[in-house]
Structure formats: structure tokens, C-alpha cells
Scaffold this motif. Structure first.
Motif, short mmCIF file in Angstrom:
data_model
loop_
_atom_site.label_atom_id
_atom_site.label_comp_id
_atom_site.label_asym_id
_atom_site.label_seq_id
_atom_site.Cartn_x
_atom_site.Cartn_y
_atom_site.Cartn_z
N LEU A 1 0.85 -1.20 0.00
CA LEU A 1 0.00 0.00 0.00
C LEU A 1 0.88 1.24 0.00
CD1 LEU A 1 -2.64 -1.07 2.66
CD2 LEU A 1 -3.23 -0.20 0.41
N PRO A 2 0.33 2.41 -0.34
CA PRO A 2 1.11 3.65 -0.18
C PRO A 2 1.67 3.75 1.24
CG PRO A 2 -0.95 4.09 -1.34
CD PRO A 2 -1.00 2.66 -0.90
N LYS A 3 2.84 4.32 1.35
CA LYS A 3 3.60 4.29 2.61
C LYS A 3 2.80 4.79 3.82
CE LYS A 3 8.19 5.33 4.40
NZ LYS A 3 9.45 6.07 4.19
N HIS A 4 2.02 5.86 3.66
CA HIS A 4 1.33 6.44 4.82
C HIS A 4 0.19 5.57 5.35
CE1 HIS A 4 -1.42 7.73 1.65
NE2 HIS A 4 -2.27 8.12 2.56
N VAL A 5 -0.21 4.56 4.56
CA VAL A 5 -1.28 3.66 5.03
C VAL A 5 -0.83 2.20 5.07
CG1 VAL A 5 -3.25 5.11 4.42
CG2 VAL A 5 -2.24 3.61 2.69
N GLN A 6 0.47 1.97 5.08
CA GLN A 6 0.99 0.60 5.03
C GLN A 6 0.52 -0.24 6.22
OE1 GLN A 6 2.93 -0.76 2.26
NE2 GLN A 6 2.01 -2.46 3.34
N HIS A 7 0.25 0.42 7.37
CA HIS A 7 -0.25 -0.31 8.55
C HIS A 7 -1.65 -0.88 8.33
CE1 HIS A 7 2.83 1.65 11.33
NE2 HIS A 7 2.95 0.36 11.52
N LEU A 8 -2.30 -0.48 7.23
CA LEU A 8 -3.65 -0.98 6.94
C LEU A 8 -3.63 -2.16 5.97
CD1 LEU A 8 -5.48 2.46 6.64
CD2 LEU A 8 -5.78 0.79 8.46
N ALA A 9 -2.44 -2.74 5.75
CA ALA A 9 -2.33 -3.91 4.87
C ALA A 9 -3.22 -5.03 5.38
CB ALA A 9 -0.87 -4.36 4.80
N TRP A 10 -3.86 -5.74 4.46
CA TRP A 10 -4.81 -6.78 4.85
C TRP A 10 -4.42 -8.15 4.32
CZ3 TRP A 10 -6.03 -3.05 1.10
CH2 TRP A 10 -6.24 -3.52 -0.20
N LEU A 11 -5.07 -9.15 4.90
CA LEU A 11 -4.94 -10.53 4.43
C LEU A 11 -6.29 -10.97 3.88
CD1 LEU A 11 -3.01 -12.02 7.48
CD2 LEU A 11 -2.06 -11.70 5.19
N ASP A 12 -6.28 -11.49 2.67
CA ASP A 12 -7.50 -12.04 2.07
C ASP A 12 -7.86 -13.31 2.83
OD1 ASP A 12 -9.25 -13.56 0.39
OD2 ASP A 12 -8.62 -12.35 -1.32
N LEU A 13 -9.11 -13.42 3.26
CA LEU A 13 -9.53 -14.59 4.05
C LEU A 13 -9.57 -15.87 3.23
CD1 LEU A 13 -12.18 -13.30 6.59
CD2 LEU A 13 -9.86 -14.04 7.03
N ASN A 14 -9.46 -15.77 1.92
CA ASN A 14 -9.41 -16.98 1.09
C ASN A 14 -8.00 -17.55 0.99
OD1 ASN A 14 -12.12 -16.96 0.50
ND2 ASN A 14 -11.88 -15.68 -1.31
N THR A 15 -7.00 -16.83 1.52
CA THR A 15 -5.62 -17.30 1.43
C THR A 15 -5.24 -18.11 2.67
OG1 THR A 15 -4.71 -15.33 2.51
CG2 THR A 15 -4.97 -15.24 0.10
N HIS A 16 -4.16 -18.85 2.55
CA HIS A 16 -3.64 -19.64 3.68
C HIS A 16 -3.34 -18.74 4.87
CE1 HIS A 16 -1.32 -22.76 5.77
NE2 HIS A 16 -0.48 -21.79 6.06
N ASP A 17 -2.62 -17.63 4.63
CA ASP A 17 -2.24 -16.75 5.74
C ASP A 17 -3.46 -16.07 6.36
OD1 ASP A 17 0.44 -17.35 5.51
OD2 ASP A 17 0.88 -15.66 4.18
#
Length: 463
Positions: A277-293
Motif C-alpha cells: 500500500l502507499p507508505k502512509h497507510v501501510q499499517h492498513l495492509a490486509w490478508l485475504d480470508l481466502n488465502t492460507h495466511d
């Protein structure tokens, strides 16, 4: 053949020349370091030949995913428009917290949001921020202290006990509650939580089991506390048929300790790798619930929440035993968590970063400060707030501001004025650091109704 597994070894085995090689090397390096190379290659070949059979496996599941349905890493852009939102007590909230919510509402996964009247700046989502997303979970939208929660027990004991037995009650908190990174109970209690599959099947969680066992029944630093106080039942139609009046109560606030912190750290890192994500919102990175992680984080997050509950149960059991009394009422609720919830007719993931669930009829506790009352509340199920309310009074001074503007003598005077005895507690948790809880409650009258009040009298915090 060299001792260390390499990409060439995997290509020889038949792995495709794509990101599955990097994923496999990463997983092996993290979780299979001490396993002999020959053994790893035999298992890797099995995964390659039948990846479907390994879906969901703690170590090999992510490798199977990379062979079957690789996670597509693409640079994400914010939308130009915000998802619908509502702010409660807007005049009491600083602009920076609002801007944090506005950024979160522009995520391509965002469906709706809300800001509670205790809101202030946090990492990722603001504290007091509520965000509904589509099939995705934001580890920093949940927070570092996963499943941080409130727990209140009410005893059939006259409040005169608080004055008559003040020293005994202070000793109970001093000797039998543990705070901070290193304090643990000498006599350990077991709990069914440690039999959970997640402690066996998720490698990271498996590593954290010993730490979690040692920290069971302890509280963290910062604003975590255990308090004796006066419970005033104010609603004649309360759920327990308690007569109106005053009772002895114990209130605790803490979370999932090192277990939750390590889960948050690991899956936030994975989210930032999979969702640039853009640097100022990188803390809002998400995990898709369809993925293993994404699926693994969901399991780990729920385990951490249940562990936090087990810690509170342990604290309250110890105190009940020392008091020689059985509680007649117990109320508890999470904040710093994510729930599956229907929003506008579709299932969403609702993150409450420092916000209390408040669906219709749901009970919760909203604390004030060490000298201000907390409130027992019943949710009104307001859909505009995503069925949420504040999780406390909220900070008006940052920890740094407290250290530069407040004095110990001023805190001492404030405690004396409210007849509160404090054990531990740093200057950054001074009563003056918090917003006026009465104002916060006025600003959420359409979110919750008050059933009772908790007035702190003996407070224990980290030193």
C-alpha cells in the motif's frame, strides 16, 4: 548435494520456476531449519504431487497454495471516495484520528466505518475506529493486543467492606495480581485453552505455547488494571434481577499478552508483503480470508481472544478464592478484535480497534479512568455505528505529553480527592490523561443504555 536446501534442488524435484520456490524456501527456513535436507525433499515431493492434500497444513499449506492458487501480489491504490461512515462526538475528537479513519475508508476492501466518541490516534486504524471490510482482515485494524477485554464480577458483599478491609484488599492485589512483561504467578493454573488444536497445528502459535502458559492470569503494562470498586445497579429491569443499590465489584482490563503481540507482529509483516500500500497507510495492509495466511491469522486471532478471556477468568477466580465469595454476576467483552457480521445485507469482517460490541441487548463495560466511573451498558444495536460503542474514555493527552506536563503531586491530589488507593501506575496513566467519561457517554446515548456504574476505589497497575 549441499546441506542447505536451494531453489535448484526444488527445480530438480519438478517445482515450477515461479514464486512457489521462494515460498517453499521461506517456509522451510522458518519452520524446518533442523530437519535434514533429504527428509524435506521427500515431503516437498509429496506436496508437489498432491498439493490438495496439504491445504491448511501449518507448514506445507502455504506451499500447496503457491502451487494451486498463488497469492497475487499487486500494488494497491486507495479509492478516491470514502466508504459510508458515522462519527460520534465529533467535536471531542482530534483531526488526526479522523484522517486515519478517512484513509481506512478509502481501502478497496472497505464497506463502512465509524468513529467512537473516545477516539484518538493509533497505528493503522485509530483507537475507537470501527471498520467493515469485504472478505479481508487487517491485523493492525485488530491491534497488537488481540482480544484486549474488560471483565467485571459483582459480589453479594456490602461496600462498607471496601473501607473495613482496605489493607487486606490492597494486599490481595499487590500479592496476587501480576503485571508487565516479566511478572508471572509462582503457582501456575492450567486451562483447557492449552488443549486447542491451534497450539499444535500453527507453527508460530506452537512456539508461543510455553510463554502463554507462563503468562496465564497476568496483565500487561500501560493502561491494564485490576480494581476493587463500588458497583451501583441503576436499572430495575437488569438482567440478573438484582435489587437497585451498591455492591462490591472487581474490574479487570488486559489482553492476550505475548501470544497476541507475536501473532500481530508476524501476520502484519505477511500482510505488508502480500498487500503493498502507499507508505502512509501501510499499517492498513490486509490478508485475504481466502488465502492460507488469512485463514491462519483468523484462527490465531480467535485463539488469542479466547486466551485473553482465560486470563481474566484466572484473575477473577484467584480473587474470588481469596475473598471467600462467589460472584453473583459476571460481564465481559472484547475490544481489539474482528468479527464476522452482517452489514447492509452481506457478511463482512468488522474490526473494532478499541471499540465495544453493542448489538441489541449485548452487555458490556466501558471504563473511565482510575478516578472516574465506568459503566455497565446494554447495546442498542445501532447499525450506523456498526453496532459498536466506545471502549473507554479515550486519551486526551499522549503518554509523552503526560510525562512533560503532569506531576506526581498533582496525581496524588486527584487520587485523594476521589478517595482512590493506587498500587503502581505510571504518570502516563494519570486520570488527567483521559477525556471526561460523562461527556463520552452523552455522545453515545443512541449506541448504548446504562444499567449500572462502577466506581474505582483500589486500583492496581503495572509499576
Amino acid at each position: 548435494m549441499g546441506k542447505k536446501l536451494s531453489g535448484k534442488d526444488l527445480i530438480k524435484l519438478g517445482f515450477p520456476k515461479n514464486n512457489s520456490i521462494n515460498v517453499t524456501l521461506g517456509q522451510i527456513n522458518r519452520y524446518q531449519k533442523r530437519v535434514k535436507k533429504e527428509k524435506i525433499l521427500i515431503e516437498a515431493k509429496k506436496v508437489l504431487l498432491n498439493p490438495e492434500a496439504y491445504k491448511g497444513d501449518g507448514v506445507w499449506g502455504k506451499i500447496a497454495e503457491s502451487l494451486l492458487d498463488p497469492v497475487n501480489v499487486t500494488k494497491q491504490k486507495l479509492n478516491t471516495h470514502r466508504a459510508p461512515f458515522q462519527i460520534y462526538g465529533e467535536n471531542e475528537i482530534d483531526d488526526q484520528a479522523k484522517y486515519q479513519l478517512f484513509d481506512a475508508l478509502k481501502l478497496p476492501i472497505s464497506v463502512a466505518g465509524a468513529l467512537m466518541p473516545d477516539a484518538h490516534v493509533g497505528y493503522g486504524l485509530p483507537i475507537g475506529g470501527v471498520l467493515a471490510t469485504k472478505n479481508a482482515v487487517i491485523p493492525y485494524g485488530v491491534g497488537v493486543d488481540i482480544g484486549c477485554r474488560m471483565c467485571l464480577t459483582i459480589y453479594p458483599v456490602k461496600v462498607s467492606y471496601l473501607k473495613g478491609k482496605k489493607h487486606q484488599l490492597e494486599n490481595i492485589l499487590l500479592e496476587h495480581t501480576k503485571f508487565g512483561m516479566y511478572e508471572t504467578h509462582k503457582i501456575k493454573h492450567d486451562d483447557p485453552i492449552f488443549e486447542r488444536d491451534e497450539f499444535k497445528t500453527i507453527p508460530l502459535v506452537k512456539r508461543l505455547k510455553d510463554k502463554a502458559y507462563k503468562q496465564l492470569g497476568t496483565s500487561g503494562g500501560g493502561n491494564h488494571f485490576v480494581e476493587f470498586g463500588v458497583i451501583s445497579i441503576l436499572d430495575i429491569n437488569n438482567e440478573w434481577d438484582l435489587p437497585l443499590g451498591d455492591y462490591l465489584g472487581v474490574l479487570s482490563h488486559s489482553g492476550s499478552r505475548g501470544l497476541g503481540a507475536n501473532i500481530a507482529k508476524r501476520y502484519t509483516y505477511l500482510a505488508t508483503k502480500q498487500c503493498p500500500l502507499p507508505k502512509h497507510v501501510q499499517h492498513l495492509a490486509w490478508l485475504d480470508l481466502n488465502t492460507h495466511d488469512g485463514q491462519e491469522y483468523w484462527l490465531a486471532m480467535n485463539l488469542a481472544g479466547d486466551y485473553a478471556r482465560a486470563c481474566h477468568d484466572n484473575i477473577h477466580k484467584r480473587i474470588s478464592k481469596l475473598l471467600g465469595e462467589k460472584p453473583i454476576v459476571k460481564i465481559d467483552n472484547h475490544h481489539n478484535f474482528a468479527w464476522k457480521q452482517e452489514v447492509n445485507g452481506e457478511e463482512c469482517i468488522v474490526h473494532r480497534k478499541g471499540a465495544t460490541p453493542a448489538k441489541k441487548g449485548e452487555l458490556g463495560i466501558i471504563p473511565g479512568s482510575m478516578t472516574a466511573p465506568g459503566f455497565i451498558v446494554r447495546g442498542l444495536g445501532n447499525t450506523k455505528s456498526l453496532q459498536s460503542a466506545s471502549h473507554g474514555a479515550g486519551r486526551v493527552l499522549s503518554r509523552r505529553q503526560c510525562k512533560t506536563t503532569l506531576t506526581q503531586s498533582a496525581i496524588k491530589k486527584e487520587l485523594q480527592n476521589h478517595d482512590v488507593s493506587l498500587i503502581g501506575g505510571g504518570i502516563d496513566e494519570a486520570p488527567m490523561a483521559y477525556k471526561n467519561i460523562e461527556t463520552v457517554m452523552k455522545n453515545q446515548q443512541e449506541l448504548v443504555e446504562v444499567i449500572g456504574k462502577f466506581t474505582p476505589k483500589i486500583v492496581r497497575m503495572d509499576r
